[in-house]
Scaffold this motif. Structure first.
Motif, PDB file in Angstrom:
ATOM      1  N   GLU A  22       0.814  -1.213   0.000  1.00 32.54           N
ATOM      2  CA  GLU A  22       0.000   0.000   0.000  1.00 32.54           C
ATOM      3  C   GLU A  22       0.851   1.268   0.000  1.00 32.54           C
ATOM      4  N   VAL A  23       1.937   1.256   0.770  1.00 34.36           N
ATOM      5  CA  VAL A  23       2.817   2.432   0.856  1.00 34.36           C
ATOM      6  C   VAL A  23       3.516   2.667  -0.481  1.00 34.36           C
ATOM      7  N   GLU A  24       4.005   1.599  -1.094  1.00 38.14           N
ATOM      8  CA  GLU A  24       4.679   1.734  -2.386  1.00 38.14           C
ATOM      9  C   GLU A  24       3.739   2.291  -3.448  1.00 38.14           C
ATOM     10  N   ILE A  25       2.497   1.807  -3.453  1.00 35.13           N
ATOM     11  CA  ILE A  25       1.508   2.313  -4.408  1.00 35.13           C
ATOM     12  C   ILE A  25       1.294   3.804  -4.200  1.00 35.13           C
ATOM     13  N   ALA A  26       1.149   4.213  -2.936  1.00 40.24           N
ATOM     14  CA  ALA A  26       0.916   5.629  -2.621  1.00 40.24           C
ATOM     15  C   ALA A  26       2.112   6.485  -3.031  1.00 40.24           C
ATOM     16  N   ILE A  27       3.326   5.994  -2.775  1.00 38.44           N
ATOM     17  CA  ILE A  27       4.529   6.761  -3.128  1.00 38.44           C
ATOM     18  C   ILE A  27       4.638   6.915  -4.644  1.00 38.44           C
ATOM     19  N   LEU A  28       4.483   5.801  -5.373  1.00 37.33           N
ATOM     20  CA  LEU A  28       4.581   5.854  -6.831  1.00 37.33           C
ATOM     21  C   LEU A  28       3.542   6.803  -7.425  1.00 37.33           C
ATOM     22  N   ARG A  29       2.319   6.711  -6.921  1.00 44.13           N
ATOM     23  CA  ARG A  29       1.252   7.563  -7.452  1.00 44.13           C
ATOM     24  C   ARG A  29       1.536   9.030  -7.159  1.00 44.13           C
ATOM     25  N   SER A  30       1.966   9.318  -5.939  1.00 45.24           N
ATOM     26  CA  SER A  30       2.282  10.694  -5.564  1.00 45.24           C
ATOM     27  C   SER A  30       3.410  11.263  -6.427  1.00 45.24           C
ATOM     28  N   LEU A  31       4.451  10.462  -6.648  1.00 43.07           N
ATOM     29  CA  LEU A  31       5.573  10.930  -7.472  1.00 43.07           C
ATOM     30  C   LEU A  31       5.132  11.172  -8.916  1.00 43.07           C
ATOM     31  N   ALA A  32       4.289  10.273  -9.457  1.00 42.14           N
ATOM     32  CA  ALA A  32       3.817  10.452 -10.834  1.00 42.14           C
ATOM     33  C   ALA A  32       2.948  11.695 -10.960  1.00 42.14           C
ATOM     34  N   VAL A  33       2.105  11.954  -9.967  1.00 38.82           N
ATOM     35  CA  VAL A  33       1.262  13.163  -9.991  1.00 38.82           C
ATOM     36  C   VAL A  33       2.140  14.410  -9.902  1.00 38.82           C
ATOM     37  N   GLN A  34       3.166  14.378  -9.047  1.00 43.08           N
ATOM     38  CA  GLN A  34       4.079  15.519  -8.950  1.00 43.08           C
ATOM     39  C   GLN A  34       4.819  15.749 -10.266  1.00 43.08           C
ATOM     40  N   LEU A  35       5.181  14.651 -10.936  1.00 41.65           N
ATOM     41  CA  LEU A  35       5.831  14.776 -12.239  1.00 41.65           C
ATOM     42  C   LEU A  35       4.891  15.435 -13.247  1.00 41.65           C
ATOM     43  N   VAL A 111       1.252   5.569 -15.500  1.00 39.98           N
ATOM     44  CA  VAL A 111       1.589   5.114 -14.153  1.00 39.98           C
ATOM     45  C   VAL A 111       0.406   5.349 -13.216  1.00 39.98           C
ATOM     46  N   VAL A 112      -0.137   6.564 -13.233  1.00 44.11           N
ATOM     47  CA  VAL A 112      -1.269   6.891 -12.357  1.00 44.11           C
ATOM     48  C   VAL A 112      -2.453   5.970 -12.650  1.00 44.11           C
ATOM     49  N   ARG A 113      -2.793   5.810 -13.911  1.00 39.64           N
ATOM     50  CA  ARG A 113      -3.937   4.964 -14.279  1.00 39.64           C
ATOM     51  C   ARG A 113      -3.696   3.500 -13.929  1.00 39.64           C
ATOM     52  N   GLY A 114      -2.472   3.036 -14.146  1.00 42.69           N
ATOM     53  CA  GLY A 114      -2.148   1.655 -13.792  1.00 42.69           C
ATOM     54  C   GLY A 114      -2.293   1.404 -12.301  1.00 42.69           C
ATOM     55  N   LEU A 115      -1.840   2.349 -11.496  1.00 40.84           N
ATOM     56  CA  LEU A 115      -1.950   2.209 -10.044  1.00 40.84           C
ATOM     57  C   LEU A 115      -3.395   2.342  -9.586  1.00 40.84           C
ATOM     58  N   ASP A 116      -4.129   3.259 -10.203  1.00 37.42           N
ATOM     59  CA  ASP A 116      -5.540   3.444  -9.837  1.00 37.42           C
ATOM     60  C   ASP A 116      -6.384   2.231 -10.194  1.00 37.42           C
ATOM     61  N   GLY A 117      -5.958   1.449 -11.177  1.00 38.19           N
ATOM     62  CA  GLY A 117      -6.724   0.288 -11.610  1.00 38.19           C
ATOM     63  C   GLY A 117      -6.388  -0.996 -10.865  1.00 38.19           C
ATOM     64  N   LEU A 130       0.766  -5.474  -9.678  1.00 37.38           N
ATOM     65  CA  LEU A 130       0.669  -4.651 -10.883  1.00 37.38           C
ATOM     66  C   LEU A 130       1.114  -5.494 -12.065  1.00 37.38           C
ATOM     67  N   LYS A 131       0.263  -5.609 -13.072  1.00 39.74           N
ATOM     68  CA  LYS A 131       0.619  -6.355 -14.280  1.00 39.74           C
ATOM     69  C   LYS A 131       0.618  -5.395 -15.458  1.00 39.74           C
ATOM     70  N   LEU A 132       1.715  -5.395 -16.202  1.00 41.21           N
ATOM     71  CA  LEU A 132       1.883  -4.494 -17.338  1.00 41.21           C
ATOM     72  C   LEU A 132       2.030  -5.270 -18.635  1.00 41.21           C
ATOM     73  N   THR A 133       1.400  -4.765 -19.689  1.00 47.11           N
ATOM     74  CA  THR A 133       1.652  -5.288 -21.023  1.00 47.11           C
ATOM     75  C   THR A 133       2.999  -4.731 -21.488  1.00 47.11           C
ATOM     76  N   ALA A 134       3.480  -5.202 -22.624  1.00 46.26           N
ATOM     77  CA  ALA A 134       4.738  -4.670 -23.157  1.00 46.26           C
ATOM     78  C   ALA A 134       4.614  -3.169 -23.424  1.00 46.26           C
ATOM     79  N   GLU A 135       3.471  -2.732 -23.946  1.00 51.06           N
ATOM     80  CA  GLU A 135       3.279  -1.307 -24.212  1.00 51.06           C
ATOM     81  C   GLU A 135       3.230  -0.509 -22.912  1.00 51.06           C
ATOM     82  N   ASP A 136       2.506  -1.033 -21.915  1.00 50.13           N
ATOM     83  CA  ASP A 136       2.478  -0.379 -20.606  1.00 50.13           C
ATOM     84  C   ASP A 136       3.889  -0.262 -20.046  1.00 50.13           C
ATOM     85  N   SER A 137       4.669  -1.324 -20.221  1.00 51.15           N
ATOM     86  CA  SER A 137       6.040  -1.334 -19.693  1.00 51.15           C
ATOM     87  C   SER A 137       6.862  -0.199 -20.276  1.00 51.15           C
ATOM     88  N   ARG A 138       6.691   0.082 -21.558  1.00 54.50           N
ATOM     89  CA  ARG A 138       7.455   1.170 -22.182  1.00 54.50           C
ATOM     90  C   ARG A 138       7.049   2.519 -21.589  1.00 54.50           C
TER      91      ARG A 138
END
Length: 198
Positions: A22-35, A111-117, A130-138
């Motif tokens: 849960e903490v990692e998800i929150a950190i990643l999402r926060s950093l992506a929103v700040q970006l 990133v935000v959408r992937g985490l929100d989903g 978190l599961k990513l397709t090859a396109e998501d991975s890029r």
């Protein structure tokens, strides 16, 4: 943040997966929103605007004054005393920066959408896989790279001190949380690259 700094693993049919708490998800999402906030909103064409005209819209001709943005949108030519190089760099920026900003926004939004989903694992810790397709991975690779560049710029990281000194910061150093995020993003980026290799 996870003490193990776990990263991505390749999925059998392509793509990548990472278990995040849960903490990692929150950190990643926060950093992506700040970006996203740092990059700024895109200039959406008006409904009656010609889409081709929007493709050829000119962007800024001067480099950003914020060091992190300057790192994300670097000069095309080495800045020097030459008026010719400054003019070339200005022209290159004017015709490429809008597209580059749009791509960086798309990556961060992925990133935000992937985490929100994400769907919680159901074990009560609020984590998820978190599961990513090859396109998501890029898209994720682009965003992770941009996040590391931004944080590294804020921390004044250089190639010489990228790992050694950062690991030795005392726990009471105010930079420690950002250093830990920077190092963890590096693990995510490196392991995600490995999943894309044949």
């Amino acid at each position: 943040m996870a003490g193990t700094m776990s990263g991505f693993e390749a999925l059998p049919r392509g793509g990548a997966a990472a278990a995040l708490d849960e903490v990692e998800i929150a950190i990643l999402r926060s950093l992506a929103v700040q970006l996203l906030e740092l990059i700024g909103p895109g200039d959406e064409p008006a409904e009656d605007e010609d889409p081709l005209a929007a493709l050829f819209a000119e962007g800024p001709s001067e480099p950003p004054t914020d060091p992190a943005l300057a790192r994300l949108f670097p000069e095309a030519y080495a800045s020097g005393e030459s008026d010719e190089l400054r003019a070339k760099s200005s022209e290159f920026r004017r015709f490429t920066e809008n597209d580059l900003r749009a791509r960086k926004r798309t990556d961060a939004l992925a990133v935000v959408r992937g985490l929100d989903g994400l769907t919680p694992k159901g074990d009560g810790d609020g984590g998820a896989v978190l599961k990513l397709t090859a396109e998501d991975s890029r898209h994720w690779l682009g965003a992770l790279n941009d996040l590391r560049l931004t944080i590294g710029t804020r921390l004044d990281v250089t190639d010489e001190d990228e790992s050694g000194e950062l690991y030795r910061l005392p726990d009471d150093d105010p930079r420690k949380p950002m250093v830990m995020a920077y190092l963890w993003l590096g693990v995510l980026q490196e392991t995600l690259v490995e999943t894309l290799m044949p």
